[in-house]
Design a protein around this motif. Sequence first.
Motif, PDB file in Angstrom:
ATOM      1  N   CYS A  21       0.859  -1.184   0.000  1.00  0.00           N
ATOM      2  CA  CYS A  21       0.000   0.000   0.000  1.00  0.00           C
ATOM      3  C   CYS A  21       0.886   1.221   0.000  1.00  0.00           C
ATOM      4  O   CYS A  21       1.630   1.456   0.956  1.00  0.00           O
ATOM      5  N   MET A  33      -0.241   3.627   9.552  1.00  0.00           N
ATOM      6  CA  MET A  33      -0.999   2.857   8.577  1.00  0.00           C
ATOM      7  C   MET A  33      -1.283   1.466   9.093  1.00  0.00           C
ATOM      8  O   MET A  33      -0.443   0.848   9.741  1.00  0.00           O
ATOM      9  N   TRP A  35      -3.885  -2.320   8.371  1.00  0.00           N
ATOM     10  CA  TRP A  35      -4.591  -3.162   7.410  1.00  0.00           C
ATOM     11  C   TRP A  35      -5.881  -3.683   8.022  1.00  0.00           C
ATOM     12  O   TRP A  35      -5.914  -4.078   9.204  1.00  0.00           O
ATOM     13  N   ARG A  44     -16.046  -4.355   8.271  1.00  0.00           N
ATOM     14  CA  ARG A  44     -14.604  -4.317   8.079  1.00  0.00           C
ATOM     15  C   ARG A  44     -13.933  -4.646   9.411  1.00  0.00           C
ATOM     16  O   ARG A  44     -14.281  -4.072  10.447  1.00  0.00           O
ATOM     17  N   TYR A  88      -7.940  -3.879   2.912  1.00  0.00           N
ATOM     18  CA  TYR A  88      -7.828  -2.433   2.803  1.00  0.00           C
ATOM     19  C   TYR A  88      -6.675  -1.923   3.651  1.00  0.00           C
ATOM     20  O   TYR A  88      -6.493  -2.366   4.786  1.00  0.00           O
ATOM     21  N   CYS A  89      -5.927  -0.979   3.123  1.00  0.00           N
ATOM     22  CA  CYS A  89      -4.985  -0.251   3.949  1.00  0.00           C
ATOM     23  C   CYS A  89      -5.627   1.078   4.333  1.00  0.00           C
ATOM     24  O   CYS A  89      -6.526   1.569   3.641  1.00  0.00           O
ATOM     25  N   ALA A  90      -5.182   1.621   5.435  1.00  0.00           N
ATOM     26  CA  ALA A  90      -5.752   2.855   5.938  1.00  0.00           C
ATOM     27  C   ALA A  90      -4.678   3.664   6.651  1.00  0.00           C
ATOM     28  O   ALA A  90      -3.719   3.101   7.182  1.00  0.00           O
ATOM     29  N   VAL A 105     -11.964   1.146  12.872  1.00  0.00           N
ATOM     30  CA  VAL A 105     -11.997   1.823  11.579  1.00  0.00           C
ATOM     31  C   VAL A 105     -12.199   3.329  11.735  1.00  0.00           C
ATOM     32  O   VAL A 105     -11.726   4.116  10.922  1.00  0.00           O
ATOM     33  N   TYR A 108      -9.246   5.957  11.510  1.00  0.00           N
ATOM     34  CA  TYR A 108      -8.513   6.196  10.273  1.00  0.00           C
ATOM     35  C   TYR A 108      -9.176   7.258   9.408  1.00  0.00           C
ATOM     36  O   TYR A 108     -10.395   7.354   9.326  1.00  0.00           O
ATOM     37  N   ASP A 109      -8.321   8.060   8.781  1.00  0.00           N
ATOM     38  CA  ASP A 109      -8.789   9.186   7.981  1.00  0.00           C
ATOM     39  C   ASP A 109      -8.871   8.869   6.494  1.00  0.00           C
ATOM     40  O   ASP A 109      -9.691   9.449   5.774  1.00  0.00           O
ATOM     41  N   TYR A 110      -8.008   8.008   6.026  1.00  0.00           N
ATOM     42  CA  TYR A 110      -7.958   7.721   4.592  1.00  0.00           C
ATOM     43  C   TYR A 110      -7.878   6.211   4.368  1.00  0.00           C
ATOM     44  O   TYR A 110      -7.241   5.492   5.153  1.00  0.00           O
ATOM     45  N   TRP A 111      -8.502   5.781   3.271  1.00  0.00           N
ATOM     46  CA  TRP A 111      -8.577   4.359   2.956  1.00  0.00           C
ATOM     47  C   TRP A 111      -8.168   4.113   1.510  1.00  0.00           C
ATOM     48  O   TRP A 111      -8.471   4.926   0.620  1.00  0.00           O
TER      49      TRP A 111
END
Length: 121
Positions: A21, A33, A35, A44, A88-90, A105, A108-111
């Motif tokens: 990622c 980051m 997973w 998720r 998914y990475c985040a 989940v 986290y700010d971005y996926w």
Amino acid sequence: VQLQAFGGGLVQAGGSLRLSCAASGLGSSRYRMGWFRRTPGKEREFVAVGTKYAPSVRGRFTISSDNAENTVYLQMNSLRPEDTAVYYCAAALRTADSFADYYNVETYDYWGQGTQVTVSS
């Protein structure tokens, strides 16, 4: 900000895959980051962050990072059919009050867009 995950695919049980990622657009921001994965009909779920792993993958999966390349990896060994999921990475920009918050989940700010892993029996 963009996270691009890749490396998924179809593998037989007992096999291995390595997910990557790459993060871009984060500049000099400090971030963590992790997973996660999702199977049909389920929420998720946490997989790995830092040195922490979900019990179902501990001892088989390894998370690592290349800070110079803003990339995080997930080495998955001894794969099982139940590992089949979209991974998914985040990225989390905020520092969590407790490290356990990184299992959630909402922290986290971005996926990333997700990469499909299918393990056949």
